[in-house]
Design a protein around this motif. Structure first.
Motif, mmCIF file in Angstrom:
data_model
loop_
_atom_site.group_PDB
_atom_site.id
_atom_site.type_symbol
_atom_site.label_atom_id
_atom_site.label_comp_id
_atom_site.label_asym_id
_atom_site.label_seq_id
_atom_site.Cartn_x
_atom_site.Cartn_y
_atom_site.Cartn_z
ATOM 1 N N CYS A 1 0.821 -1.212 0.000
ATOM 2 C CA CYS A 1 0.000 0.000 0.000
ATOM 3 C C CYS A 1 0.858 1.267 0.000
ATOM 4 N N GLU A 2 1.957 1.242 0.731
ATOM 5 C CA GLU A 2 2.852 2.398 0.736
ATOM 6 C C GLU A 2 3.399 2.672 -0.661
ATOM 7 N N ARG A 3 3.775 1.625 -1.367
ATOM 8 C CA ARG A 3 4.290 1.801 -2.722
ATOM 9 C C ARG A 3 3.207 2.284 -3.680
ATOM 10 N N ALA A 4 1.952 1.909 -3.412
ATOM 11 C CA ALA A 4 0.839 2.319 -4.271
ATOM 12 C C ALA A 4 0.287 3.687 -3.890
ATOM 13 N N GLY A 5 0.833 4.279 -2.837
ATOM 14 C CA GLY A 5 0.379 5.607 -2.425
ATOM 15 C C GLY A 5 -0.951 5.607 -1.691
ATOM 16 N N LYS B 1 2.632 -4.105 -9.662
ATOM 17 C CA LYS B 1 2.564 -2.850 -10.430
ATOM 18 C C LYS B 1 3.667 -1.885 -10.007
ATOM 19 N N TYR B 2 4.163 -2.068 -8.788
ATOM 20 C CA TYR B 2 5.192 -1.172 -8.251
ATOM 21 C C TYR B 2 6.489 -1.933 -7.968
ATOM 22 N N ASN B 3 6.679 -3.023 -8.735
ATOM 23 C CA ASN B 3 7.919 -3.810 -8.683
ATOM 24 C C ASN B 3 8.212 -4.351 -7.285
ATOM 25 N N TYR B 4 7.153 -4.776 -6.605
ATOM 26 C CA TYR B 4 7.300 -5.359 -5.267
ATOM 27 C C TYR B 4 6.609 -6.711 -5.251
ATOM 28 N N GLU B 5 7.318 -7.712 -4.760
ATOM 29 C CA GLU B 5 6.755 -9.059 -4.701
ATOM 30 C C GLU B 5 6.234 -9.346 -3.284
ATOM 31 N N ALA B 6 4.925 -9.494 -3.168
ATOM 32 C CA ALA B 6 4.313 -9.864 -1.893
ATOM 33 C C ALA B 6 4.330 -11.391 -1.804
ATOM 34 N N HIS B 7 5.482 -11.946 -1.480
ATOM 35 C CA HIS B 7 5.702 -13.385 -1.567
ATOM 36 C C HIS B 7 4.759 -14.176 -0.660
ATOM 37 N N THR B 8 4.550 -13.694 0.551
ATOM 38 C CA THR B 8 3.717 -14.452 1.495
ATOM 39 C C THR B 8 2.271 -14.498 1.019
ATOM 40 N N HIS B 9 1.770 -13.388 0.529
ATOM 41 C CA HIS B 9 0.396 -13.356 0.023
ATOM 42 C C HIS B 9 0.265 -14.212 -1.243
ATOM 43 N N ALA B 10 1.292 -14.214 -2.072
ATOM 44 C CA ALA B 10 1.266 -15.063 -3.262
ATOM 45 C C ALA B 10 1.236 -16.540 -2.865
ATOM 46 N N GLU C 1 -12.953 -16.018 -2.851
ATOM 47 C CA GLU C 1 -12.582 -14.681 -3.333
ATOM 48 C C GLU C 1 -11.105 -14.380 -3.091
ATOM 49 N N VAL C 2 -10.274 -15.396 -2.934
ATOM 50 C CA VAL C 2 -8.882 -15.156 -2.570
ATOM 51 C C VAL C 2 -8.157 -14.290 -3.599
ATOM 52 N N ASP C 3 -8.515 -14.406 -4.884
ATOM 53 C CA ASP C 3 -7.853 -13.586 -5.908
ATOM 54 C C ASP C 3 -8.172 -12.110 -5.751
ATOM 55 N N TYR C 4 -9.266 -11.798 -5.072
ATOM 56 C CA TYR C 4 -9.678 -10.404 -4.870
ATOM 57 C C TYR C 4 -9.218 -9.879 -3.516
ATOM 58 N N ILE C 5 -8.528 -10.720 -2.749
ATOM 59 C CA ILE C 5 -8.048 -10.321 -1.421
ATOM 60 C C ILE C 5 -6.523 -10.451 -1.415
ATOM 61 N N ASN C 6 -5.991 -11.625 -1.074
ATOM 62 C CA ASN C 6 -4.539 -11.811 -1.118
ATOM 63 C C ASN C 6 -4.004 -11.617 -2.524
ATOM 64 N N GLY C 7 -4.702 -12.181 -3.505
ATOM 65 C CA GLY C 7 -4.257 -12.040 -4.891
ATOM 66 C C GLY C 7 -4.254 -10.605 -5.362
ATOM 67 N N TYR C 8 -5.197 -9.808 -4.883
ATOM 68 C CA TYR C 8 -5.221 -8.384 -5.243
ATOM 69 C C TYR C 8 -3.972 -7.678 -4.720
ATOM 70 N N LEU C 9 -3.566 -7.997 -3.498
ATOM 71 C CA LEU C 9 -2.356 -7.395 -2.936
ATOM 72 C C LEU C 9 -1.119 -7.797 -3.736
ATOM 73 N N VAL C 10 -1.092 -9.045 -4.180
ATOM 74 C CA VAL C 10 0.031 -9.503 -5.009
ATOM 75 C C VAL C 10 0.091 -8.707 -6.317
ATOM 76 N N ASP C 11 -1.046 -8.592 -6.986
ATOM 77 C CA ASP C 11 -1.078 -7.871 -8.269
ATOM 78 C C ASP C 11 -0.749 -6.398 -8.092
ATOM 79 N N LEU C 12 -1.264 -5.793 -7.027
ATOM 80 C CA LEU C 12 -0.977 -4.375 -6.787
ATOM 81 C C LEU C 12 0.506 -4.172 -6.513
ATOM 82 N N GLY C 13 1.108 -5.065 -5.744
ATOM 83 C CA GLY C 13 2.530 -4.951 -5.477
ATOM 84 C C GLY C 13 3.365 -5.039 -6.744
#
Length: 318
Positions: free
Chosen positions: A233-237, A291-300, A277-289
């Motif tokens: 979220c910090e990287r996404a502003g 976009k800002y060159n950050y890998e949310a490995h645990t959520h993935a 709905e995991v793709d819209y929760i944890n998966g959403y955080l992965v996709d958003l990360g």
């Protein structure tokens, strides 16, 4: 005020019934025909609270094609993320430019879909920390005592108008305990982060929220997911409503005090072999990360584990 609730599942029924009991006119639209037919047959929905005091609440319910009323002041949307696009298309014949929209759906993705049909100035979205279970067609259980639960909500424009304040007032009368904010993205993301911890872990291990919170390493697990989500979220502003510690405190309060016996909605879907709905929760955080060159490995990792669990259950059914 008149409300039309689109999606008469667990949460849609709770909001609609409470608003109706607070003196509003409420109608329901749902696409699950066995559920709609059972409520029509019974003349309403059977409601329990913590599995007690089963009683019939009269409701007006329709399928999307049956419903033609265009006089609702507010449309309330409570659906699974993957159901929304089809439901919007089936319901568009009763949408008008003057209607306001309120939604408290889990996950992320619904706002973009709603904006295809409604002006952003009339969109109010929020997050509901309220537990409810749809037990069977025509049967719903409200979890927690009267007044339990709360929600945060915000205008898409982040500029609350007179109608927004009226909606908030009706939610307050209905004991839904709303808090109006002027931080749209932060308000929605707070629940995404909450669900990415509790919903996902409880589902994978088939445990209640209280059972999860009682584990001696629960805070360590929760913080790992919260910290990674906040890094995204910090990287996404996105300015979050709570600090990382406050988010952990919310997870613990809801899990230990408010709803310790509750199985989250993702677990309810998994246990009934419905898509989660995991793709819209944890998966959403992965996709958003990403976009800002950050890998949310645990959520993935957790997203893939949930899909593995879904796949395994499907294979066993076959």
């Amino acid at each position: 005020m008149k409300f039309t609730v689109v999606g008469a599942g667990a949460m849609g029924l709770r909001y609609g019934v409470l608003l109706q009991e607070a003196g509003n006119e409420v109608e329901f639209v749902d696409a699950w025909e066995p559920h709609v037919n059972k409520m029509k047959e019974n003349g309403g929905v059977y409601v329990t609270r913590d599995r007690q005091n089963r009683h019939l609440v009269p409701v007006k319910v329709y399928t999307p094609e049956e419903y033609t009323n265009t006089d609702a002041d507010v449309l309330i949307f409570f659906l699974k993320q993957m159901q929304l696009a089809d439901m919007l298309e089936r319901c568009k014949h009763f949408f008008t430019p003057d209607q306001y929209v309120l939604t408290g759906m889990n996950g992320m993705g619904h706002v973009k879909k709603l904006l295809n049909y409604f002006d952003g100035s009339k969109l109010i979205a929020g997050t509901a920390l309220i537990a409810t279970i749809l037990k069977a067609p025509g049967e719903v259980d409200f979890v927690g005592k009267v007044g339990a639960g709360s929600m945060n909500l915000a205008n898409y424009t982040e500029e609350p108008d007179e109608m927004t304040h009226k909606v908030v007032a009706e939610l307050a009368k209905a004991n839904i305990n709303p808090t109006l904010t002027t931080n749209f993205q932060g308000t929605l993301m707070a629940k995404v982060v909450f669900n990415s911890v509790v919903n996902t872990l409880c589902t994978l291990f088939e445990i209640t929220m209280g059972e999860y919170a009682a584990f001696e390493k629960a805070d360590e697990l929760s913080l790992a997911l919260i910290n990674e989500a906040y890094d995204v979220c910090e990287r996404a502003g996105v300015k979050m409503l709570n600090s990382r510690q406050e988010e952990l405190d919310t997870v613990n309060y809801v899990s230990k005090v408010a709803n310790p016996l509750h199985y989250p909605s993702m677990y309810q879907d998994m246990s009934k072999n419905r898509p989660t709905e995991v793709d819209y929760i944890n998966g959403y955080l992965v996709d958003l990360g990403r976009k800002y060159n950050y890998e949310a490995h645990t959520h993935a990792f957790l997203t893939n584990l949930v899909h593995l669990a879904e796949h395994t259950r499907q294979q066993r059914q076959n």
